[in-house]
Design a protein around this motif. Structure first.
Motif, PDB file in Angstrom:
ATOM      1  N   HIS A 178       0.865  -1.179   0.000  1.00 50.83           N
ATOM      2  CA  HIS A 178       0.000   0.000   0.000  1.00 50.83           C
ATOM      3  C   HIS A 178       0.905   1.233   0.000  1.00 50.83           C
ATOM      4  O   HIS A 178       1.822   1.324   0.816  1.00 50.83           O
ATOM      5  CB  HIS A 178      -0.905  -0.008   1.238  1.00 50.83           C
ATOM      6  N   PRO A 179       0.617   2.172  -0.926  1.00 50.90           N
ATOM      7  CA  PRO A 179       1.544   3.293  -1.074  1.00 50.90           C
ATOM      8  C   PRO A 179       1.758   4.081   0.221  1.00 50.90           C
ATOM      9  O   PRO A 179       2.870   4.524   0.489  1.00 50.90           O
ATOM     10  CB  PRO A 179       0.857   4.182  -2.120  1.00 50.90           C
ATOM     11  N   THR A 180       0.696   4.244   1.006  1.00 50.21           N
ATOM     12  CA  THR A 180       0.824   5.162   2.126  1.00 50.21           C
ATOM     13  C   THR A 180       0.693   4.465   3.474  1.00 50.21           C
ATOM     14  O   THR A 180      -0.344   4.531   4.139  1.00 50.21           O
ATOM     15  CB  THR A 180      -0.203   6.308   2.023  1.00 50.21           C
ATOM     16  N   GLY A 181       1.763   3.793   3.870  1.00 50.40           N
ATOM     17  CA  GLY A 181       1.881   3.304   5.240  1.00 50.40           C
ATOM     18  C   GLY A 181       2.575   4.402   6.033  1.00 50.40           C
ATOM     19  O   GLY A 181       3.445   5.097   5.530  1.00 50.40           O
ATOM     20  N   SER A 182       2.195   4.555   7.291  1.00 48.95           N
ATOM     21  CA  SER A 182       2.782   5.611   8.114  1.00 48.95           C
ATOM     22  C   SER A 182       4.250   5.294   8.430  1.00 48.95           C
ATOM     23  O   SER A 182       4.618   4.137   8.599  1.00 48.95           O
ATOM     24  CB  SER A 182       1.975   5.723   9.404  1.00 48.95           C
ATOM     25  N   VAL A 183       5.091   6.318   8.474  1.00 48.24           N
ATOM     26  CA  VAL A 183       6.498   6.122   8.844  1.00 48.24           C
ATOM     27  C   VAL A 183       6.867   6.852  10.127  1.00 48.24           C
ATOM     28  O   VAL A 183       7.914   6.620  10.709  1.00 48.24           O
ATOM     29  CB  VAL A 183       7.458   6.663   7.770  1.00 48.24           C
ATOM     30  N   TYR A 184       6.023   7.792  10.536  1.00 49.88           N
ATOM     31  CA  TYR A 184       6.329   8.551  11.732  1.00 49.88           C
ATOM     32  C   TYR A 184       5.045   8.898  12.439  1.00 49.88           C
ATOM     33  O   TYR A 184       4.098   9.291  11.762  1.00 49.88           O
ATOM     34  CB  TYR A 184       7.102   9.841  11.370  1.00 49.88           C
ATOM     35  N   PRO A 185       4.950   8.737  13.761  1.00 53.14           N
ATOM     36  CA  PRO A 185       5.966   8.256  14.695  1.00 53.14           C
ATOM     37  C   PRO A 185       6.180   6.742  14.601  1.00 53.14           C
ATOM     38  O   PRO A 185       5.408   6.058  13.946  1.00 53.14           O
ATOM     39  CB  PRO A 185       5.372   8.626  16.060  1.00 53.14           C
ATOM     40  N   GLU A 186       7.219   6.285  15.295  1.00 49.71           N
ATOM     41  CA  GLU A 186       7.567   4.869  15.295  1.00 49.71           C
ATOM     42  C   GLU A 186       6.380   3.982  15.674  1.00 49.71           C
ATOM     43  O   GLU A 186       6.190   2.907  15.118  1.00 49.71           O
ATOM     44  CB  GLU A 186       8.701   4.608  16.296  1.00 49.71           C
ATOM     45  N   ALA A 187       5.591   4.449  16.647  1.00 46.72           N
ATOM     46  CA  ALA A 187       4.475   3.626  17.138  1.00 46.72           C
ATOM     47  C   ALA A 187       3.469   3.320  16.033  1.00 46.72           C
ATOM     48  O   ALA A 187       2.724   2.358  16.125  1.00 46.72           O
ATOM     49  CB  ALA A 187       3.777   4.316  18.303  1.00 46.72           C
ATOM     50  N   LEU A 188       3.457   4.124  14.984  1.00 46.37           N
ATOM     51  CA  LEU A 188       2.501   3.902  13.895  1.00 46.37           C
ATOM     52  C   LEU A 188       3.174   3.326  12.656  1.00 46.37           C
ATOM     53  O   LEU A 188       2.547   3.232  11.601  1.00 46.37           O
ATOM     54  CB  LEU A 188       1.812   5.220  13.524  1.00 46.37           C
ATOM     55  N   ALA A 189       4.424   2.941  12.762  1.00 41.03           N
ATOM     56  CA  ALA A 189       5.164   2.499  11.578  1.00 41.03           C
ATOM     57  C   ALA A 189       4.440   1.370  10.861  1.00 41.03           C
ATOM     58  O   ALA A 189       4.091   0.354  11.458  1.00 41.03           O
ATOM     59  CB  ALA A 189       6.568   2.057  11.976  1.00 41.03           C
ATOM     60  N   GLY A 190       4.219   1.550   9.576  1.00 41.10           N
ATOM     61  CA  GLY A 190       3.596   0.511   8.754  1.00 41.10           C
ATOM     62  C   GLY A 190       2.087   0.614   8.688  1.00 41.10           C
ATOM     63  O   GLY A 190       1.461   0.013   7.830  1.00 41.10           O
ATOM     64  N   GLN A 191       1.480   1.376   9.588  1.00 44.40           N
ATOM     65  CA  GLN A 191       0.015   1.391   9.636  1.00 44.40           C
ATOM     66  C   GLN A 191      -0.565   2.272   8.547  1.00 44.40           C
ATOM     67  O   GLN A 191       0.027   3.265   8.138  1.00 44.40           O
ATOM     68  CB  GLN A 191      -0.417   1.847  11.006  1.00 44.40           C
ATOM     69  N   LEU A 192      -1.741   1.851   8.156  1.00 44.75           N
ATOM     70  CA  LEU A 192      -2.367   2.423   6.991  1.00 44.75           C
ATOM     71  C   LEU A 192      -2.762   3.890   7.155  1.00 44.75           C
ATOM     72  O   LEU A 192      -3.319   4.292   8.158  1.00 44.75           O
ATOM     73  CB  LEU A 192      -3.631   1.609   6.716  1.00 44.75           C
ATOM     74  N   VAL A 193      -2.456   4.684   6.115  1.00 45.51           N
ATOM     75  CA  VAL A 193      -3.103   5.984   5.937  1.00 45.51           C
ATOM     76  C   VAL A 193      -3.971   5.802   4.694  1.00 45.51           C
ATOM     77  O   VAL A 193      -3.465   5.564   3.605  1.00 45.51           O
ATOM     78  CB  VAL A 193      -2.093   7.119   5.729  1.00 45.51           C
ATOM     79  N   THR A 194      -5.263   5.859   4.861  1.00 48.66           N
ATOM     80  CA  THR A 194      -6.175   5.414   3.815  1.00 48.66           C
ATOM     81  C   THR A 194      -5.984   6.147   2.495  1.00 48.66           C
ATOM     82  O   THR A 194      -5.684   7.334   2.452  1.00 48.66           O
ATOM     83  CB  THR A 194      -7.644   5.542   4.273  1.00 48.66           C
ATOM     84  N   GLU A 195      -6.192   5.377   1.408  1.00 45.88           N
ATOM     85  CA  GLU A 195      -6.142   5.929   0.057  1.00 45.88           C
ATOM     86  C   GLU A 195      -7.184   7.035  -0.121  1.00 45.88           C
ATOM     87  O   GLU A 195      -7.031   7.922  -0.963  1.00 45.88           O
ATOM     88  CB  GLU A 195      -6.418   4.784  -0.937  1.00 45.88           C
TER      89      GLU A 195
END
Lengths: 225, 561
Positions: free
Chosen positions: B315-332
């Protein structure tokens, strides 16, 4: 990952009384994974939406603790974490014409609320739970359905309620009932012949031909058949 | 927060007005192919041929996936299954597909057991944010939906499955609303559709940015009211068969007590979901903890062919910051509402509503060519200019449409209405999987499959909103098909596993780690039986060591009042 290598990067926490060393910025869940103790707190989505990892927390500096999702809460020095699992429970079957009377019928506990606001404090999604319960009493169901839009049904509001008011289950009943009360818009039937001809074109042929026709359809809104 | 990026944020703020309404040109098919081949993780040449199993020597899989398929079962060699539970239908997996099937089996008189590794509903369905596709619009039709899906999947889709998917779109929406699911509507109660990457007209229906949560919690509530029996914390580690190619049950492992339970079933539905937690090629993932590709392994050992095991969606937009959210989705949906992607120089670099593999490749290109942003902990990404949504659609748009996004970032002091978020592709979806027909039937009698564990529908790239539709359409169809074609009860043996093990024994250099993994590598959780306790398996509260700082009395949960 190490946020700042120049600093001492150990954060001491306890989980269920056992001490663990964690890194700053880590969530409680990921600190436990890193320590090889993943089973200490049950986990589901690790993304803040399933409600499996409910915990209660006490802070070292005397700040008021409370309930949290372990996959969302980042570690702090001296933090004490206790697993606080809450089992899921179904709500009552919904109805298509919800009224406060019908809600009271299935949830006679509705009016027991003593406005202590524990539920609102417990909610990890920042839902105004208690105010929404008061709205349920008045039948303001549109707003109640709105309030519970982000409810993850972790069960914390239910677990901390001394008066057993069951807020999130009532929230589900209201939401589902409101959902049932909206009619489906009419479906416009399609011109049969044109549809059949286009389907034949789309389904036939090699994958390459199909891809080409799909691209044409997207561009022109049809296949000219 | 994000003081470290103040200059960049100021630049983005300053350039926002100039970027308003600027369209980014759509790429030609040739440009698209070139971008994918150069930067998409599927084209790194890391796949290899699987050496054991039904398509040995033919099936190409990403190396990590090939390892999984070649692995031995974790079951001890001496284990002989004896049915502990008898049911008509065993559904393995408690996500959207499994529960849709359970509801389809309601009232058929068949006994249904839903076994799930976590709890019912703790699934990727719940984590889906953006929406569900259905051709409801005036300019839309199932054919157009078909065309978009096939173009998005690069033509590798099974046309019969896509045909079924798009034809069932509107009926599925009506079925869901009939259970009480909310979708955004306009004043006349018609459904409000928004565009998604690769949709040629707006077709994505949603419930804010919590569409999957809304669908999952309603399905769960409906199933809890129904007749199906639920078995939480039971992971399937092997399927059983009658010795003649028919699936007749499964061996389940209780993740709490670490005991095995054998289920005898007349029909088994695999609805185990995807495999993001394999963290392929070192990517982070948007998937839940249980997404370890278990169903692929189970079906493979039974001789079911798999498709496209070298194709995964980042998925193009996985969160990178903060660390606690790393990889989690930011919806299309953020991009369909107007959020732009910007590199470290504050420049746009791609049409934000191109299909996912294209956008993901473009982000990887920016980072690999040195135009990415590095976070203090060392992750790399690009900006997603969420404040642009407020500028384009009006103030309050984010609060009204993205409560999940605001809440998630707000917890860490980041307000996406005022500052952009950092994103990088995250392992999101298993494009391929078990080959099925339009009724969810696999190559093996007695075995059905539905949802992300299956392959062919989405080709090699899935469109936004097609997986929520997939699980409901094919979950329900599998349920109906089971009701119609359920076989008689058969003997419960491990014949297929025994044959697989014999085949393995003839080869050398196969991976040693057993599969299914069941849990992510990073969690350290492993299959182990009760007889062989490990120190890590100690339950909280039973520790005799103690010694933590301060009091051991649990805090008062009412202390927040």
């Amino acid at each position: 990952m190490n946020p700042d290598p120049s600093k001492d990067n150990t954060v001491n926490i306890t989980v269920g009384g056992k001490p663990y060393k964690a890194s700053p910025g880590q969530t409680i869940v990921h600190a436990l994974w890193a320590a090889g103790q993943a089973q200490a707190i049950s986990t589901g989505c690790a993304g803040g939406v399933c409600g499996a990892c409910t915990v209660s927390i006490r802070f070292a500096d005397g700040r008021k603790g409370g309930t949290e999702l372990a996959c969302r809460k980042t570690v702090e020095e001296g933090m004490q974490v206790y697993p606080f699992p809450v089992d899921p429970m179904p709500s009552k079957p919904p109805v298509s014409d919800p009224t406060p009377e019908k809600l009271r019928e299935v949830y006679p506990t509705l009016d027991r609320c003593t406005k202590c606001e524990s539920c609102t404090h417990a909610c990890p999604m920042d839902i105004p739970v208690m105010n929404s319960v008061l709205r349920m009493q008045k039948g303001e169901f549109e707003q109640v359905a709105e309030d519970f839009t982000t409810c993850i049904h972790c069960g914390l509001c239910r677990a901390v309620c001394e008066d057993k008011v069951l807020p999130h289950q009532m929230g589900m009943w209201v939401r589902r009932s409101m959902g049932l009360s909206y009619p489906n818009p009419p479906v416009v039937p399609e011109p049969d012949q044109k549809a059949a001809a286009e389907w034949a074109h789309l389904m036939e042929g090699t994958p390459e031909e199909r891809l080409e026709r799909a691209r044409q359809f997207r561009k022109e809104g049809g296949l000219g058949v | 927060m994000m003081e470290w990026a103040q200059d960049a944020l100021a630049g983005i703020e300053a350039s926002r007005e100039g970027r308003l309404n600027a369209a980014f040109p759509e790429m030609t098919p040739a440009e698209t192919s070139a971008l994918l081949e150069q930067f998409h993780p599927d084209f790194k040449g890391l796949e290899r041929t699987v050496r054991v199993g039904p398509q040995a020597g033919e099936l190409k899989g990403l190396a990590e996936v090939a390892d999984l398929l070649e692995a031995d079962s974790p079951l001890p060699g001496e284990f002989a299954p004896k049915p502990d539970i008898e049911t008509d239908v065993l559904i393995i997996g408690g996500g959207g597909a499994g529960l849709a099937a359970a509801l389809a089996l309601q009232g058929t008189g068949l006994q249904v057991l839903v076994a799930t590794k976590l709890r019912v509903g703790d699934a990727n369905t719940l984590m889906a944010e953006g929406g569900i596709q259905a051709a409801v619009g005036p300019d839309d039709s199932p054919r157009r939906h078909f065309a978009d899906t096939v173009a998005g999947g690069h033509g590798h889709n099974n046309p019969d499955l896509v045909h079924r998917l798009v034809q069932d779109g509107v009926p599925v929406i009506e079925w869901l609303t009939g259970l009480g699911v909310h979708f955004e509507r306009d004043g006349d109660l018609s459904y409000r559709a928004k565009p998604g990457g690769g949709t040629s007209v707006p077709r994505v229906l949603s419930c804010r940015d919590v569409t999957g949560l809304e669908i999952m919690r309603v399905l769960r509530d409906a199933v809890l009211h129904g007749e199906a029996k639920l078995l939480d914390h039971h992971a399937a580690v092997e399927l059983c068969d009658d010795g003649a190619g028919r699936v007749t049950g499964a061996v389940l492992w209780n993740t709490r007590t670490r005991e095995l339970t054998t289920v005898s079933a007349r029909a088994v539905l695999l609805a185990t979901g995807g495999s993001g937690q394999l963290r392929l090629q070192g990517f982070s993932t948007s998937n839940h903890v249980g997404a370890t590709g278990d169903g692929l392994v189970l079906a493979w050992r039974q001789g079911c062919p798999l498709l496209h095991m070298d194709s995964f969606q980042y998925h193009p937009t996985g969160s990178v910051y903060p660390e606690a959210l790393a990889g989690q989705l930011v919806t299309e949906a953020a991009r369909s509402f107007g959020a732009q992607l910007l590199n470290a120089k504050g420049e746009r670099f791609i049409d934000e509503l191109a299909v996912r593999d294209v956008v993901a490749s473009a982000i990887i290109r920016e980072v690999e060519e040195g135009r990415g942003v590095t976070t203090p902990p060392g992750r790399k990404g690009v900006w997603l200019d969420t404040p642009m949504i407020e500028r384009v659609k009006g103030e309050g748009t984010l609060a009204a449409n993205f409560p999940g996004l605001l809440h998630r970032f707000g917890k860490y002091g980041i307000d996406p209405t005022r500052q952009p978020v950092l994103v990088y592709p995250t392992l999101h979806y298993q494009n391929g999987g078990i080959q099925i027909d339009t009724n969810g039937r696999t190559a093996r009698e007695g075995l059905w499959a539905a949802g992300e564990v299956t392959g062919g529908l989405h080709g090699t790239n899935r469109l936004m909103g097609n997986s929520l539709l997939d699980i409901i359409v094919f979950g329900r169809r599998a349920g109906s098909s089971i009701a119609e074609h359920i076989p008689q009860r058969g003997p419960v043996t491990l014949s297929a596993l025994i044959r697989f093990r014999e085949e393995r024994n003839r080869l050398e250099g196969l991976p040693e780690r057993p599969a299914p993994w069941l849990f992510p590598e990073a969690s350290g959780l492993r299959f182990a039986l009760k007889e062989a306790p490990t120190p890590s398996a100690q339950m909280p509260g039973t520790s005799t060591q103690g010694g933590g700082g301060g009091s051991f009395e649990p805090p008062d949960p009412f202390s927040g009042r």
